[in-house]
Design a protein around this motif. Structure first.
Motif, PDB file in Angstrom:
ATOM      1  N   ASP A 248       0.850  -1.200   0.000  1.00  0.00           N
ATOM      2  CA  ASP A 248       0.000   0.000   0.000  1.00  0.00           C
ATOM      3  C   ASP A 248       0.882   1.246   0.000  1.00  0.00           C
ATOM      4  O   ASP A 248       1.696   1.433   0.913  1.00  0.00           O
ATOM      5  CB  ASP A 248      -0.881  -0.057   1.263  1.00  0.00           C
TER       6      ASP A 248
ATOM      7  N   HIS B 135      -2.514   1.921   9.177  1.00  0.00           N
ATOM      8  CA  HIS B 135      -3.110   0.646   9.601  1.00  0.00           C
ATOM      9  C   HIS B 135      -2.111  -0.499   9.483  1.00  0.00           C
ATOM     10  O   HIS B 135      -1.197  -0.447   8.639  1.00  0.00           O
ATOM     11  CB  HIS B 135      -4.338   0.342   8.722  1.00  0.00           C
TER      12      HIS B 135
ATOM     13  N   GLU C   6       2.023   8.007   1.482  1.00  0.00           N
ATOM     14  CA  GLU C   6       1.907   6.759   2.254  1.00  0.00           C
ATOM     15  C   GLU C   6       3.015   5.786   1.906  1.00  0.00           C
ATOM     16  O   GLU C   6       3.345   5.607   0.731  1.00  0.00           O
ATOM     17  CB  GLU C   6       0.553   6.096   1.934  1.00  0.00           C
TER      18      GLU C   6
HETATM   19 CO    CO Z   1      -3.195   2.502   3.674  1.00  0.00          CO
END
Ligand code: CO
Ligand code: MF3
Ligand code: CO
Length: 249
Positions: free
Chosen positions: A107, A170, A234
């Protein structure tokens, strides 16, 4: 006892593979992020690249999300849905890519500038990327998750930008969104201990105005309430015995 998964280091090469593909998608798409391209076209190009390289998009059909990437333009904070909108000079656009290979999730996201942008946009994007790295630098094996948000907030508070509170990083691995929640602001608690074998994301969203967000009627597109600009970066991170690895770098 926390519910955070501790992975075996033997699993790291497989996790790395998924993360490297998501990183490569972001690298590949950059050349197409230009004035006049539609976010649908960017979605198609990413989708094709992911499939060609042996992955699938974790985003497509995730809670019925209709596209393979998220494209969040200007005052959209996150979860923007690709569509017919064509990028204009001066726009900023976050592209969020999550791929699955062999069950593992990678991610990563980045905010791109479309041609020449305002000074404000340029500064917001630069500060947001820096905020991600400030968060990453706060991660130490046997440190605490609270260190991350504390470091980011300390840095961002000097800039005048605000930190989105409604969305967090997360845990990740075989599952897309797992424990823990990674706060990007200072909650004045240590939170859980960071241990070797933990995989998680850090993904700060910074706004030029208020930190407040709201989600539109499509159920996904999340915007700044005051329509101020928003940027996000991210990375996915693995904690090893004595260090960390930024898997999507
Ligand atoms: Co994410
Ligand atoms: N990739 C996003 C994240 O960083 C999540 C996208 S979920 C979606 O966690 F459903 F909106 F696509
Ligand atoms: Co993401």
């Amino acid at each position: 006892m926390s519910g955070i998964i501790l992975h075996d280091m033997k699993e790291l090469p497989d996790m790395r593979k998924a993360c490297h593909l998501s990183r490569d998608v972001l690298r590949y798409i950059e050349q197409f992020v230009v004035e006049g391209v539609s976010t649908n076209e960017l979605d198609d190009i990413c989708h094709e690249y992911i499939i060609e390289h042996g992955g699938t998009s974790a985003i497509f059909n995730y809670n019925e999300f209709p596209k393979s990437i998220c494209t969040s333009v200007n005052h959209v904070i996150c979860h923007g849905i690709p569509g017919p909108y064509k990028l204009k000079r001066g726009d900023i656009i976050n592209i969020d890519v999550t791929v699955i290979i062999d069950g593992w999730h990678g991610d990563t996201s980045k905010t791109f500038l479309v041609g020449r942008c305002s000074k404000l946009a340029e500064t917001l994007v630069r500060v947001t990327e820096r905020a991600l790295f400030v968060g990453i630098e706060a991660v130490r094996p046997f440190g605490y998750f609270g260190d991350i948000g504390a470091a980011i907030q300390k840095f961002v508070s000097r800039t005048g930008f605000s930190i989105v509170r409604d969305y967090c990083g997360h845990g990740i691995g075989k599952v897309f969104h797992a424990d823990p929640l990674i706060l990007h602001y200072d909650c004045h608690k240590k939170l859980e201990q960071i241990l070797p074998g933990m995989f998680f994301t850090i993904e700060p969203m910074l706004n030029a105005g208020s930190y407040k967000s709201k989600t539109l009627n499509d159920g996904w597109t999340t915007v700044t309430v005051d329509r101020s600009l928003s940027a996000q970066f991210e990375h996915t991170i693995a904690v090893t015995e004595d260090s960390i690895e930024v898997l999507t770098l």
